[in-house]
Design a protein around this motif. Structure first.
Motif, PDB file in Angstrom:
ATOM      1  N   VAL A 176       0.860  -1.178   0.000  1.00 31.79           N
ATOM      2  CA  VAL A 176       0.000   0.000   0.000  1.00 31.79           C
ATOM      3  C   VAL A 176       0.899   1.231   0.000  1.00 31.79           C
ATOM      4  CG1 VAL A 176      -1.967  -1.088   1.155  1.00 31.79           C
ATOM      5  CG2 VAL A 176      -0.161  -0.005   2.528  1.00 31.79           C
ATOM      6  N   HIS A 216      -9.712  10.888  -1.056  1.00 29.89           N
ATOM      7  CA  HIS A 216     -10.632   9.825  -0.640  1.00 29.89           C
ATOM      8  C   HIS A 216     -11.659   9.513  -1.727  1.00 29.89           C
ATOM      9  CE1 HIS A 216      -9.034   9.317   3.365  1.00 29.89           C
ATOM     10  NE2 HIS A 216      -9.051  10.625   3.545  1.00 29.89           N
ATOM     11  N   ARG A 272      -9.724   7.566  -4.412  1.00 26.80           N
ATOM     12  CA  ARG A 272      -9.403   6.236  -3.878  1.00 26.80           C
ATOM     13  C   ARG A 272     -10.606   5.296  -3.948  1.00 26.80           C
ATOM     14  NH1 ARG A 272      -9.684   3.929   1.310  1.00 26.80           N
ATOM     15  NH2 ARG A 272      -8.040   2.384   1.719  1.00 26.80           N
ATOM     16  N   SER A 273     -11.795   5.815  -3.674  1.00 18.82           N
ATOM     17  CA  SER A 273     -12.986   4.968  -3.638  1.00 18.82           C
ATOM     18  C   SER A 273     -13.541   4.664  -5.027  1.00 18.82           C
ATOM     19  CB  SER A 273     -14.074   5.638  -2.797  1.00 18.82           C
ATOM     20  OG  SER A 273     -14.510   6.844  -3.397  1.00 18.82           O
ATOM     21  N   GLN A 307      -7.462   1.452  -4.011  1.00 17.44           N
ATOM     22  CA  GLN A 307      -7.255   0.941  -2.660  1.00 17.44           C
ATOM     23  C   GLN A 307      -5.781   0.746  -2.326  1.00 17.44           C
ATOM     24  OE1 GLN A 307      -9.795   0.716  -0.405  1.00 17.44           O
ATOM     25  NE2 GLN A 307     -10.807   1.756  -2.114  1.00 17.44           N
ATOM     26  N   LYS A 308      -4.927   0.857  -3.336  1.00 19.37           N
ATOM     27  CA  LYS A 308      -3.483   0.815  -3.072  1.00 19.37           C
ATOM     28  C   LYS A 308      -3.024   2.059  -2.310  1.00 19.37           C
ATOM     29  CE  LYS A 308      -2.058  -3.083  -4.813  1.00 19.37           C
ATOM     30  NZ  LYS A 308      -1.289  -4.076  -4.014  1.00 19.37           N
ATOM     31  N   LYS A 318      -3.308   4.213   0.724  1.00 21.74           N
ATOM     32  CA  LYS A 318      -3.791   3.944   2.080  1.00 21.74           C
ATOM     33  C   LYS A 318      -4.168   5.210   2.833  1.00 21.74           C
ATOM     34  CE  LYS A 318      -4.508   1.056   5.515  1.00 21.74           C
ATOM     35  NZ  LYS A 318      -5.577   0.035   5.436  1.00 21.74           N
TER      36      LYS A 318
END
Length: 229
Positions: free
Chosen positions: A135, A155, A158-159, A165-166, A168
């Motif tokens: 991550v 965020h 990322r979603s 999801q890598k 963190k």
């Protein structure tokens, strides 16, 4: 685990280019790099490397002659020898952004946010291509103007992305105290300056630091993450 240090470069000249860079490596590599970087700075009595101050002969570089400046830059670039730090950078001309349809500009927010998304994409790919379970923790240079929006975009991105999801976490640090952020600042400055000079002074040769950074990435198998957006 990997750490990606990110920083942006301000608008260069009247053509107003913006750029952002990310430098990604594992903690052990960053620890070794920090030792080398601090030794390089100490060799010329510099407390840190900050390109706006360095290029403008301001702050701790006031009164330096060109020979001393070249020695410092050479020493800093040599710290990369034998290390594997994946670099990614994105540059955009502000006037190109302003030619987009108003609704498109609203959706993209700002040229800096376009570059930020490109760097997030590159950092996520670096994590994806690493060891299984890797991550990436992002550390951005401390600043107030875009902080809350960068966190929100981090965020959201990322979603919404398959490999998001890598990524963190995201945190902020003082670039004057963090060698990885100083390297990201150097890369952002040099890539932004490259496109500025390409547009305004195409007769000039490529700057030595930019060529050295490109050669370093090519030595590791390519520099495909250097992008003009």
């Amino acid at each position: 685990m990997r750490i990606a240090y990110m920083d942006e470069s301000g608008r260069a000249g009247n053509t107003k280019f913006v750029g952002m860079s990310s430098c990604d490596a594992d903690p052990e590599t960053w620890a070794e790099f920090a030792l080398r970087w601090q030794a390089a700075l100490a060799s010329e009595g510099a407390p840190y490397l900050q390109m706006k101050e360095f290029s403008g002969y301001r702050g701790p570089y006031r009164g330096w002659d060109d020979a001393r400046r070249r020695r410092l830059m050479r020493a800093c670039l040599q710290t990369l020898d034998g290390l594997e730090i994946i670099m990614m950078t994105a540059v955009m001309r502000a006037s190109d952004f302003k030619r987009l349809l108003p609704e498109t500009q609203t959706g993209l927010i700002d040229p800096y946010f376009c570059c930020f998304q490109e760097c997030l994409h590159g950092s996520a790919l670096a994590g994806y291509m690493g060891s299984e379970g890797d991550v990436v923790h992002v550390v951005y240079s401390q600043q107030d103007e875009f902080r809350s929006r960068f966190v929100r975009m981090f965020h959201q991105w990322r979603s919404m992305r398959e490999h998001g999801q890598k990524l963190k976490s995201i945190a902020f640090g003082d670039m004057r105290e963090t060698s990885g952020l100083q390297l990201a600042d150097l890369l952002a400055y040099e890539t932004t300056h490259y496109y500025h000079l390409k547009a305004t002074r195409p007769d000039l040769p490529v700057r030595v630091p930019f060529k050295a950074l490109c050669d370093y990435q090519i030595s590791m198998g390519g520099a495909a993450m250097f992008k003009y957006t």
